[in-house]
Design a protein around this motif. Structure first.
Motif, PDB file in Angstrom:
ATOM      1  N   ASN A  43       0.816  -1.228   0.000  1.00  0.00           N
ATOM      2  CA  ASN A  43       0.000   0.000   0.000  1.00  0.00           C
ATOM      3  C   ASN A  43       0.846   1.273   0.000  1.00  0.00           C
ATOM      4  OD1 ASN A  43      -2.472  -1.260  -0.161  1.00  0.00           O
ATOM      5  ND2 ASN A  43      -2.810  -1.303   2.058  1.00  0.00           N
ATOM      6  N   LYS A  46       0.942   3.433  -3.098  1.00  0.00           N
ATOM      7  CA  LYS A  46      -0.404   3.949  -3.410  1.00  0.00           C
ATOM      8  C   LYS A  46      -0.688   5.220  -2.605  1.00  0.00           C
ATOM      9  CE  LYS A  46      -1.797  -0.794  -4.202  1.00  0.00           C
ATOM     10  NZ  LYS A  46      -2.581  -1.947  -3.755  1.00  0.00           N
ATOM     11  N   ARG A 107     -15.908   9.886  -6.758  1.00  0.00           N
ATOM     12  CA  ARG A 107     -16.107   9.305  -8.090  1.00  0.00           C
ATOM     13  C   ARG A 107     -17.098  10.150  -8.900  1.00  0.00           C
ATOM     14  NH1 ARG A 107     -15.674   2.718  -6.835  1.00  0.00           N
ATOM     15  NH2 ARG A 107     -13.401   2.749  -6.778  1.00  0.00           N
ATOM     16  N   PRO A 115      -9.396   2.993  -1.810  1.00  0.00           N
ATOM     17  CA  PRO A 115      -9.603   2.779  -0.374  1.00  0.00           C
ATOM     18  C   PRO A 115      -8.687   1.662   0.123  1.00  0.00           C
ATOM     19  CG  PRO A 115     -11.478   1.918  -1.626  1.00  0.00           C
ATOM     20  CD  PRO A 115     -10.519   2.517  -2.620  1.00  0.00           C
ATOM     21  N   MET A 116      -8.200   1.775   1.348  1.00  0.00           N
ATOM     22  CA  MET A 116      -7.271   0.769   1.893  1.00  0.00           C
ATOM     23  C   MET A 116      -7.503   0.564   3.383  1.00  0.00           C
ATOM     24  SD  MET A 116      -3.731   2.073   0.135  1.00  0.00           S
ATOM     25  CE  MET A 116      -4.242   3.732  -0.306  1.00  0.00           C
ATOM     26  N   SER A 117      -7.453  -0.729   3.793  1.00  0.00           N
ATOM     27  CA  SER A 117      -7.474  -1.014   5.230  1.00  0.00           C
ATOM     28  C   SER A 117      -6.166  -1.659   5.674  1.00  0.00           C
ATOM     29  CB  SER A 117      -8.671  -1.904   5.589  1.00  0.00           C
ATOM     30  OG  SER A 117      -8.706  -3.027   4.745  1.00  0.00           O
ATOM     31  N   GLY A 118      -5.227  -1.809   4.740  1.00  0.00           N
ATOM     32  CA  GLY A 118      -3.954  -2.440   5.074  1.00  0.00           C
ATOM     33  C   GLY A 118      -2.975  -1.453   5.691  1.00  0.00           C
ATOM     34  N   PHE A 138     -10.511   3.561   7.873  1.00  0.00           N
ATOM     35  CA  PHE A 138      -9.753   3.179   6.676  1.00  0.00           C
ATOM     36  C   PHE A 138      -9.162   4.440   6.063  1.00  0.00           C
ATOM     37  CE2 PHE A 138     -13.981   3.965   4.919  1.00  0.00           C
ATOM     38  CZ  PHE A 138     -13.772   4.456   3.636  1.00  0.00           C
ATOM     39  N   PHE A 151      -6.799  -0.488 -10.473  1.00  0.00           N
ATOM     40  CA  PHE A 151      -7.108  -1.900 -10.712  1.00  0.00           C
ATOM     41  C   PHE A 151      -8.079  -2.016 -11.883  1.00  0.00           C
ATOM     42  CE2 PHE A 151      -6.702  -2.456  -5.885  1.00  0.00           C
ATOM     43  CZ  PHE A 151      -5.473  -3.062  -5.971  1.00  0.00           C
ATOM     44  N   ARG A 153     -11.433  -3.309 -13.274  1.00  0.00           N
ATOM     45  CA  ARG A 153     -12.637  -3.544 -12.473  1.00  0.00           C
ATOM     46  C   ARG A 153     -13.033  -5.013 -12.511  1.00  0.00           C
ATOM     47  NH1 ARG A 153     -16.578   0.973 -11.291  1.00  0.00           N
ATOM     48  NH2 ARG A 153     -15.106   1.033  -9.581  1.00  0.00           N
ATOM     49  N   ARG A 156     -18.983  -8.051 -10.234  1.00  0.00           N
ATOM     50  CA  ARG A 156     -19.698  -7.982  -8.955  1.00  0.00           C
ATOM     51  C   ARG A 156     -20.725  -9.109  -8.912  1.00  0.00           C
ATOM     52  NH1 ARG A 156     -15.926  -4.100  -8.277  1.00  0.00           N
ATOM     53  NH2 ARG A 156     -16.667  -2.193  -7.298  1.00  0.00           N
TER      54      ARG A 156
HETATM   55  C1  LIG Z   1     -12.545  -0.715   3.204  1.00  0.00           C
HETATM   56  C2  LIG Z   1     -11.676  -1.110   2.034  1.00  0.00           C
HETATM   57  C3  LIG Z   1     -10.398  -1.584   2.271  1.00  0.00           C
HETATM   58  C4  LIG Z   1      -9.552  -1.893   1.216  1.00  0.00           C
HETATM   59  N1  LIG Z   1      -8.250  -2.228   1.473  1.00  0.00           N
HETATM   60  C5  LIG Z   1      -7.358  -2.296   0.451  1.00  0.00           C
HETATM   61  C6  LIG Z   1      -5.966  -2.400   0.707  1.00  0.00           C
HETATM   62  O1  LIG Z   1      -5.504  -2.434   1.851  1.00  0.00           O
HETATM   63  N2  LIG Z   1      -5.128  -2.425  -0.373  1.00  0.00           N
HETATM   64  C7  LIG Z   1      -5.591  -2.353  -1.657  1.00  0.00           C
HETATM   65  O2  LIG Z   1      -4.786  -2.368  -2.575  1.00  0.00           O
HETATM   66  N3  LIG Z   1      -6.913  -2.258  -1.923  1.00  0.00           N
HETATM   67  C8  LIG Z   1      -7.808  -2.212  -0.905  1.00  0.00           C
HETATM   68  N4  LIG Z   1      -9.156  -2.040  -1.176  1.00  0.00           N
HETATM   69  C9  LIG Z   1      -9.598  -1.908  -2.596  1.00  0.00           C
HETATM   70  C10 LIG Z   1     -10.580  -2.978  -3.013  1.00  0.00           C
HETATM   71  O3  LIG Z   1      -9.933  -4.200  -3.198  1.00  0.00           O
HETATM   72  C11 LIG Z   1     -11.298  -2.497  -4.308  1.00  0.00           C
HETATM   73  O4  LIG Z   1     -11.910  -1.268  -4.046  1.00  0.00           O
HETATM   74  C12 LIG Z   1     -12.330  -3.496  -4.730  1.00  0.00           C
HETATM   75  O5  LIG Z   1     -11.688  -4.627  -5.254  1.00  0.00           O
HETATM   76  C13 LIG Z   1     -13.313  -2.920  -5.740  1.00  0.00           C
HETATM   77  O6  LIG Z   1     -12.675  -2.407  -6.873  1.00  0.00           O
HETATM   78  P1  LIG Z   1     -12.991  -0.953  -7.461  1.00  0.00           P
HETATM   79  O7  LIG Z   1     -12.220   0.001  -6.577  1.00  0.00           O
HETATM   80  O8  LIG Z   1     -12.493  -1.039  -8.855  1.00  0.00           O
HETATM   81  O9  LIG Z   1     -14.462  -0.684  -7.406  1.00  0.00           O
HETATM   82  C14 LIG Z   1     -10.026  -1.773  -0.133  1.00  0.00           C
HETATM   83  C15 LIG Z   1     -11.340  -1.328  -0.364  1.00  0.00           C
HETATM   84  C16 LIG Z   1     -12.153  -0.989   0.691  1.00  0.00           C
HETATM   85  C17 LIG Z   1     -13.551  -0.457   0.410  1.00  0.00           C
END
Ligand SMILES: Cc1cc2nc3c(=O)[nH]c(=O)nc-3n(C[C@H](O)[C@H](O)[C@H](O)COP(=O)(O)O)c2cc1C
Length: 166
Positions: A43, A46, A107, A115-118, A138, A151, A153, A156
């Motif tokens: 992360n 990013k 968006r 978004p990231m929680s890592g 987050f 990424f 897409r 779903r």
């Molecule tokens: C709460 C949350 C935590 C996430 N944590 C991570 C993360 O730590 N690292 C990462 O690369 N993507 C993370 N993601 C991204 C998701 O994997 C990604 O948003 C999801 O696969 C949907 O793809 P989109 O963004 O194209 O709609 C997170 C998304 C959310 C909502």
């Protein structure tokens, strides 16, 4: 533009208008480096490469603002939120909703969101929310992505896979 983003996201509903989310809008190199040091290795870039990364936290003291946010019924609502466990569950539910409103609003403005929680939540709380009862939920990098930086897409769940009429 960040202020426009907040002006949009703030209209999303929360229970009793509690609005528990708190936002730190990191735009300096030092701020982003401090956060990246507390994130998982994958992360880090990013955060460092985005023009802005937002830390979305939940303020467990959100009820203090109810006289402003719900002037017609602040005292009774504060009492209800003072019940054991209520502030935690309310802050997490509504703070997460507000984080989602942030993503949808960004968006809608044509921005990309990561978004990231890592990351190390306790470390981020110490580094960015010291002296408060705000807890990180987050983080979200925001900017204009390129085909290389966002990424592809993924599919779903279909309507039927995700639910049913009853
Ligand atoms: C709460 C949350 C935590 C996430 N944590 C991570 C993360 O730590 N690292 C990462 O690369 N993507 C993370 N993601 C991204 C998701 O994997 C990604 O948003 C999801 O696969 C949907 O793809 P989109 O963004 O194209 O709609 C997170 C998304 C959310 C909502």
């Amino acid at each position: 533009m960040v202020r426009d983003l907040y002006e949009l996201l703030k209209w999303g509903p929360t229970s009793a208008n509690s609005s528990p989310a708190r936002f730190i809008w990191l735009r300096t190199t030092e701020g982003k480096a401090k956060l990246a040091g507390l994130a998982t290795e994958k992360n880090r870039p990013k955060i460092l490469e985005a023009p802005l990364t937002v830390i979305i936290g939940n303020d467990l003291d959100f009820a203090d603002a109810l006289p402003k946010l719900m002037p017609q019924n602040a005292e009774a609502t504060q009492k209800a939120f003072a019940q054991p466990g209520m502030s935690e569950v309310t802050a997490m539910r509504n703070g997460s909703l507000q984080g989602a409103y942030l993503i949808i609003a960004a968006r809608a403005l044509g921005l990309d969101c990561g978004p990231m929680s890592g990351f190390d939540n306790a470390g981020v709380d110490r580094a960015f929310f010291a002296g408060t009862r705000t807890q990180s939920n987050f983080i979200c990098s925001i900017g204009y992505g390129t085909p290389d930086s966002v990424f592809p897409r993924n599919p779903r769940l279909s309507f039927e896979d995700a639910g049913h009429f009853a």
